[in-house]
Design a protein around this motif. Structure first.
Motif, PDB file in Angstrom:
ATOM      1  N   UNK A 182       0.834  -1.336  -0.134  1.00 33.32           N
ATOM      2  CA  UNK A 182      -0.148  -0.456  -0.419  1.00 33.32           C
ATOM      3  C   UNK A 182       0.466   1.101  -0.153  1.00 33.32           C
ATOM      4  N   UNK A 183       2.025   1.119   0.616  1.00 36.97           N
ATOM      5  CA  UNK A 183       3.183   2.518   0.324  1.00 36.97           C
ATOM      6  C   UNK A 183       3.580   2.856  -1.298  1.00 36.97           C
ATOM      7  N   UNK A 184       3.608   1.983  -1.606  1.00 38.42           N
ATOM      8  CA  UNK A 184       4.006   1.817  -2.776  1.00 38.42           C
ATOM      9  C   UNK A 184       2.306   2.620  -3.426  1.00 38.42           C
ATOM     10  N   UNK A 185       1.420   2.242  -4.268  1.00 39.10           N
ATOM     11  CA  UNK A 185      -0.113   2.111  -4.106  1.00 39.10           C
ATOM     12  C   UNK A 185      -0.380   3.063  -3.660  1.00 39.10           C
ATOM     13  N   UNK A 186       0.345   4.234  -2.706  1.00 39.76           N
ATOM     14  CA  UNK A 186      -0.341   5.506  -2.219  1.00 39.76           C
ATOM     15  C   UNK A 186       1.002   6.237  -2.618  1.00 39.76           C
ATOM     16  N   UNK A 187       2.160   6.006  -3.412  1.00 39.19           N
ATOM     17  CA  UNK A 187       3.102   7.080  -3.482  1.00 39.19           C
ATOM     18  C   UNK A 187       3.123   7.422  -5.342  1.00 39.19           C
ATOM     19  N   UNK A 188       2.154   6.627  -5.668  1.00 37.63           N
ATOM     20  CA  UNK A 188       3.102   6.297  -7.139  1.00 37.63           C
ATOM     21  C   UNK A 188       2.034   7.107  -8.292  1.00 37.63           C
ATOM     22  N   UNK A 189       1.478   8.347  -8.792  1.00 43.18           N
ATOM     23  CA  UNK A 189       0.556   8.626  -9.567  1.00 43.18           C
ATOM     24  C   UNK A 189       0.102   7.783 -10.274  1.00 43.18           C
ATOM     25  N   UNK A 190       0.398   5.781 -11.069  1.00 42.69           N
ATOM     26  CA  UNK A 190      -0.557   5.237 -12.184  1.00 42.69           C
ATOM     27  C   UNK A 190      -1.602   5.184 -10.725  1.00 42.69           C
ATOM     28  N   UNK A 191      -1.090   4.512  -9.640  1.00 48.46           N
ATOM     29  CA  UNK A 191      -2.582   4.107  -8.979  1.00 48.46           C
ATOM     30  C   UNK A 191      -3.350   5.187  -8.830  1.00 48.46           C
ATOM     31  N   UNK A 192      -3.680   6.485  -9.196  1.00 51.04           N
ATOM     32  CA  UNK A 192      -4.829   7.353  -8.910  1.00 51.04           C
ATOM     33  C   UNK A 192      -5.079   7.477 -10.089  1.00 51.04           C
ATOM     34  N   UNK A 193      -4.568   7.588 -10.667  1.00 52.17           N
ATOM     35  CA  UNK A 193      -5.256   7.923 -12.083  1.00 52.17           C
ATOM     36  C   UNK A 193      -5.419   6.516 -13.038  1.00 52.17           C
ATOM     37  N   UNK A 194      -5.704   4.844 -12.124  1.00 52.67           N
ATOM     38  CA  UNK A 194      -6.359   4.145 -12.762  1.00 52.67           C
ATOM     39  C   UNK A 194      -7.193   4.291 -12.190  1.00 52.67           C
ATOM     40  N   UNK A 195      -8.677   3.361 -12.246  1.00 50.33           N
ATOM     41  CA  UNK A 195      -9.644   3.482 -11.894  1.00 50.33           C
ATOM     42  C   UNK A 195     -10.351   2.525 -12.600  1.00 50.33           C
ATOM     43  N   UNK A 196     -11.382   2.147 -12.234  1.00 51.19           N
ATOM     44  CA  UNK A 196     -12.612   1.170 -12.572  1.00 51.19           C
ATOM     45  C   UNK A 196     -13.716   1.411 -12.475  1.00 51.19           C
ATOM     46  N   UNK A 197     -14.676   0.816 -12.579  1.00 48.17           N
ATOM     47  CA  UNK A 197     -16.354   1.271 -12.472  1.00 48.17           C
ATOM     48  C   UNK A 197     -16.949   0.029 -11.400  1.00 48.17           C
ATOM     49  N   UNK A 198     -17.776   1.130 -10.703  1.00 48.47           N
ATOM     50  CA  UNK A 198     -18.474   0.047  -9.234  1.00 48.47           C
ATOM     51  C   UNK A 198     -19.673  -0.173 -10.119  1.00 48.47           C
ATOM     52  N   UNK A 199     -20.513  -1.406  -9.682  1.00 43.24           N
ATOM     53  CA  UNK A 199     -21.554  -1.791  -9.962  1.00 43.24           C
ATOM     54  C   UNK A 199     -22.645  -0.698 -10.222  1.00 43.24           C
ATOM     55  N   UNK A 200     -22.181   0.476  -9.107  1.00 41.45           N
ATOM     56  CA  UNK A 200     -23.275   1.664  -9.246  1.00 41.45           C
ATOM     57  C   UNK A 200     -23.097   3.270 -10.250  1.00 41.45           C
ATOM     58  N   UNK A 201     -22.337   2.549 -10.564  1.00 40.35           N
ATOM     59  CA  UNK A 201     -21.738   3.346 -12.370  1.00 40.35           C
ATOM     60  C   UNK A 201     -20.661   4.272 -11.708  1.00 40.35           C
ATOM     61  N   UNK A 202     -20.083   3.784 -10.709  1.00 41.74           N
ATOM     62  CA  UNK A 202     -19.103   5.363  -9.801  1.00 41.74           C
ATOM     63  C   UNK A 202     -18.269   5.345 -10.185  1.00 41.74           C
TER      64      UNK A 202
END
Length: 272
Positions: A182-202
């Motif tokens: 999670x330290x890598x995830x919190x410090x790298x921009x790729x994990x903020x720019x990449x997204x998925x769509x939840x079942x509710x559309x968000x």
């Protein structure tokens, strides 16, 4: 003579009550490999169950999953195949679910799935292409080494992935995943720019989804242990087998020890 007979009856009665009161509940937490492999099959697990002779078998599924287990005609997992075989020979055995209720849908609804797997895949890609910095590379390499070590242990007999030594490695590996990656995830921009769509559309970012999954690891294991504990309060003096993935074993045992107030003892199947 009459007084002596009454005394004997009373002594026998109270001795019986005392013995019944002090029958200890036994819990066997068996860490499993879910799919059949050469070193671990449903027949091997059945042999373990047949040795323990449990009164209750608890499965790592929720109520819906337990219903599907009972109603399905074909089975894949070692646990249900072994459990069904045991039940066919010992039909009075009770079976219950103990997992976090609605586990799969809960993870999907909150976006933990599929962001968790996608996040680890992205970290792996960054690592292999040399895009991670030195500190992040050390974190991921540690995670990979622990994973590889456990994979080697999983190729051995069940005693090897059901002991304190392997529990410690499992704990270290899971903490590497949910507290270090999670330290890598919190410090790298790729994990903020990449997204998925939840079942509710968000939309949800990889970062947010992975952080939620990190928290859910603790929530789920604590919930499972609490559910097991509640079974012990209803079935005192019984022999209970808990069937779980071996990566969960360390957490469940630790929580059961924390919750225990002399109500049960936790034993290993190979110590019988």
């Amino acid at each position: 003579m009459k007084t002596t007979l009454i005394s004997i009856i009373l002594i026998s009665f109270f001795s019986f009550c005392f013995a019944q009161k002090n029958i200890q509940t036994e819990i066997y937490v068996i860490g499993n490999i879910h799919d059949s492999v050469p070193n671990y099959t449903s027949k091997i697990l059945f042999g373990i169950l047949d040795k323990i002779k449990p009164d209750l078998i608890l499965h790592e599924v929720d109520k819906k999953g337990m219903k599907e287990y009972i109603e399905a005609r074909t089975f894949k997992e070692n646990e249900i195949k072994a459990s069904n075989l045991y039940l066919s020979q010992y039909p009075k055995t009770a079976r219950f679910p103990f997992d976090f209720e609605g586990r799969n849908q809960y993870r999907k609804d909150h976006g933990m799935v599929p962001t968790d797997n996608l996040t680890v895949k992205l970290i792996d890609s960054l690592y292999k292409t040399g895009a991670l910095n030195a500190a992040h590379s050390v974190i991921y390499k540690h995670y990979l080494d622990l994973t590889q070590k456990l994979m080697g242990i999983a190729e051995l007999s069940p005693e090897h992935f059901n002991n304190k030594t392997t529990d410690a490695i499992s704990k270290a590996r899971q903490e590497a995943q949910y507290k270090e990656l999670v330290k890598i995830v919190d410090e790298r921009p790729e994990f903020l720019s990449n997204t998925v769509i939840k079942p509710n559309g968000e939309k949800i970012t990889y970062r947010e989804g992975f952080n939620l999954m990190c928290g859910f690891w603790d929530l789920r294991n604590r919930s499972m242990a609490k559910n097991i504990y509640e079974v012990t309060t209803q079935y005192k003096g019984k022999r209970i087998v808990v069937l779980t993935g071996f990566l969960h074993r360390y957490y469940i045992i630790s929580e059961l020890k924390r919750l225990n107030h002399g109500n049960y003892i936790i034993k290993e199947f190979y110590d019988l």
